[in-house]
Motif scaffolding. Sequence first.
Motif, mmCIF file in Angstrom:
data_model
loop_
_atom_site.group_PDB
_atom_site.id
_atom_site.type_symbol
_atom_site.label_atom_id
_atom_site.label_comp_id
_atom_site.label_asym_id
_atom_site.label_seq_id
_atom_site.Cartn_x
_atom_site.Cartn_y
_atom_site.Cartn_z
ATOM 1 N N UNK A 286 34.561 -44.332 -6.066
ATOM 2 C CA UNK A 286 35.187 -43.029 -6.548
ATOM 3 C C UNK A 286 33.910 -41.970 -6.701
ATOM 4 N N UNK A 287 32.587 -42.415 -7.085
ATOM 5 C CA UNK A 287 31.538 -41.638 -7.101
ATOM 6 C C UNK A 287 31.142 -41.263 -5.563
ATOM 7 N N UNK A 288 31.213 -42.143 -4.589
ATOM 8 C CA UNK A 288 30.963 -41.583 -3.314
ATOM 9 C C UNK A 288 31.782 -40.524 -2.809
ATOM 10 N N UNK A 289 33.096 -40.923 -2.929
ATOM 11 C CA UNK A 289 34.262 -39.753 -2.586
ATOM 12 C C UNK A 289 33.968 -38.427 -3.254
ATOM 13 N N UNK A 290 33.758 -38.460 -4.697
ATOM 14 C CA UNK A 290 33.623 -37.292 -5.391
ATOM 15 C C UNK A 290 32.474 -36.333 -4.924
ATOM 16 N N UNK A 293 33.001 -34.850 -1.192
ATOM 17 C CA UNK A 293 34.055 -33.877 -1.302
ATOM 18 C C UNK A 293 33.660 -32.748 -2.367
ATOM 19 N N UNK A 294 32.400 -32.691 -3.078
ATOM 20 C CA UNK A 294 31.935 -31.771 -3.717
ATOM 21 C C UNK A 294 32.596 -31.840 -5.145
ATOM 22 N N UNK A 295 33.371 -32.793 -5.581
ATOM 23 C CA UNK A 295 33.891 -32.886 -6.796
ATOM 24 C C UNK A 295 32.912 -33.104 -8.170
ATOM 25 N N UNK A 296 31.976 -33.876 -7.794
ATOM 26 C CA UNK A 296 30.725 -34.250 -8.666
ATOM 27 C C UNK A 296 29.735 -34.138 -8.075
ATOM 28 N N UNK A 371 33.388 -52.098 3.646
ATOM 29 C CA UNK A 371 34.328 -51.449 4.825
ATOM 30 C C UNK A 371 34.605 -50.163 4.267
ATOM 31 N N UNK A 372 35.131 -50.172 2.991
ATOM 32 C CA UNK A 372 35.688 -48.740 2.434
ATOM 33 C C UNK A 372 34.275 -47.919 2.327
ATOM 34 N N UNK A 373 33.395 -48.355 1.788
ATOM 35 C CA UNK A 373 32.061 -47.545 1.619
ATOM 36 C C UNK A 373 31.715 -46.989 2.867
ATOM 37 N N UNK A 374 31.811 -47.851 3.935
ATOM 38 C CA UNK A 374 31.476 -47.266 5.417
ATOM 39 C C UNK A 374 32.327 -46.105 5.793
ATOM 40 N N UNK A 375 33.641 -46.274 5.704
ATOM 41 C CA UNK A 375 34.554 -45.283 5.979
ATOM 42 C C UNK A 375 34.434 -44.130 5.253
ATOM 43 N N UNK A 376 34.257 -44.063 3.474
ATOM 44 C CA UNK A 376 33.785 -42.860 3.100
ATOM 45 C C UNK A 376 32.580 -42.210 3.376
ATOM 46 N N UNK A 377 31.608 -42.929 4.041
ATOM 47 C CA UNK A 377 30.426 -42.371 4.108
ATOM 48 C C UNK A 377 30.181 -41.759 5.686
ATOM 49 N N UNK A 378 31.344 -41.691 6.283
ATOM 50 C CA UNK A 378 31.382 -41.269 7.817
ATOM 51 C C UNK A 378 31.108 -39.649 7.631
ATOM 52 N N UNK A 384 33.522 -23.628 10.835
ATOM 53 C CA UNK A 384 32.360 -22.442 11.080
ATOM 54 C C UNK A 384 31.854 -21.848 9.836
ATOM 55 N N UNK A 385 32.922 -21.591 8.801
ATOM 56 C CA UNK A 385 32.318 -20.892 7.460
ATOM 57 C C UNK A 385 32.026 -21.892 6.458
ATOM 58 N N UNK A 386 32.271 -23.162 6.819
ATOM 59 C CA UNK A 386 31.625 -24.293 5.939
ATOM 60 C C UNK A 386 32.475 -24.512 4.742
ATOM 61 N N UNK A 387 33.839 -24.201 4.819
ATOM 62 C CA UNK A 387 34.649 -24.179 3.737
ATOM 63 C C UNK A 387 35.383 -25.518 3.343
ATOM 64 N N UNK A 388 35.972 -25.896 4.502
ATOM 65 C CA UNK A 388 36.966 -27.020 4.566
ATOM 66 C C UNK A 388 36.623 -27.923 5.613
ATOM 67 N N UNK A 389 36.577 -29.187 5.225
ATOM 68 C CA UNK A 389 36.377 -29.944 6.472
ATOM 69 C C UNK A 389 37.758 -30.041 7.503
ATOM 70 N N UNK A 390 37.164 -30.012 8.654
ATOM 71 C CA UNK A 390 38.290 -29.967 9.794
ATOM 72 C C UNK A 390 38.714 -31.164 10.043
ATOM 73 N N UNK A 391 39.832 -31.282 10.449
ATOM 74 C CA UNK A 391 40.966 -32.660 10.665
ATOM 75 C C UNK A 391 40.368 -33.148 12.006
ATOM 76 N N UNK A 392 40.023 -34.382 12.088
ATOM 77 C CA UNK A 392 39.433 -34.891 13.312
ATOM 78 C C UNK A 392 40.800 -35.273 14.074
#
Length: 397
Positions: A286-290, A293-296, A371-378, A384-392
């Motif tokens: 939860x901490x890594x995800x937050x 994505x800038x939640x924490x 493995x989940x940690x590795x996925x969240x760490x990708x 270009x505007x740096x606002x939202x992650x682009x969908x791969x």
Amino acid sequence: MTELTILMPCLNEIETLEVCIRKAQTYLRESGVEGEVLISDNGSTDGSQELARKLGARVVDAPRKGYGAALIAGIDAAQGRFIIMGDSDDSYDFSRLDAFVQSLREGADLVMGNRFKGGIEKNAMPPLHRYLGNPVLSTLGRIFYRTPVGDFHCGLRGFSRSAILNLKLSTPGMEFASEMVIKATLAGLRIDEVPTTLSPDGRSRPPHLRSWRDGWLHLKLLFTFAPHWLFYYPGMALMAVGLAVFALLIGGPVAIGSVTFDIAALILASALILVGFQLVCFYGLARLFSVRFGFLPTSQRFERLSQQISVDRACQFGGALVLAAIAATVGSFVLWSNAGWGDLNPSVIARPAAFVVVSASLGVQTVTVGFLWGLFSQRIDQKADGQKPALLFPATN
């Protein structure tokens, strides 16, 4: 640029809206502050919009339902550098806003009213809210987030529009009040507090607030942004107790006075270890995800720890635990063989069995969490505007 917007959310407030608007206009006129009165209407059907426009206030429609949704729409539409928001039920005095404006001018990003310091008039707040709901939730907020706010749910507050917009507030309901304080604290914004008087509202109808439902929403939000308190501290406590009891009982029963602890206590200890470990893993993810994505906000300690965790290390440590479980299983079969494949003393065989279950479960959890940690760490590609992650991988039917 307009200095101040006095913002009021509105849903069928025709009984009290006029007096609120006139008090706000009086304050702007007598204080000399350049400002506007903005009504964010949440779908009124009693003519509140027309009344507000007739009185000279600006009205913006907030089609998404909810207290927070109305305020979000109003903040977006506000023209003032500063915003002071308050309910349009005449429970707050909009003609007395000097303390808020002064703190904002002195550099505060968020200025909270405190009704417990300013005074709560008779019948202005239900006893359930005054003596249980607000004190408990505000105390939890101060403990979880170390914020100086003593009244988390005061509806009268001022803030810098740009600072609050940067927080990207999103909750549509009454919990918006807590979200603002939580995110402002986590972002390191300067928060001041001023005494505020709460008066009985002037409506003849019941308030929109629903005590237990909205209280739960506030409590849920407090825990959502506090993974330490939701996962880490309970998990570590459970693991500590479980490991201590497990270590005492793995070699045999333990008697304390006239009470003997044996298999039942060992099973309970095993469960405490597994549940505690899972909670700690949830905290890490939860901490890594937050953070990602800038939640924490992150911290140097967390960054150092996250660099030490990898899929390889998780597999190595988890694999060692699984091998230990396999070795204990083989030992149990040898013990059974030596007993002629007959019945075994439950007190004897339960101990290696408990070790196998705990060790194997911890091993599998460690590998999968790695493995989940590795996925969240990708890496996350940014626009270009740096606002939202682009969908791969764009969505497909």
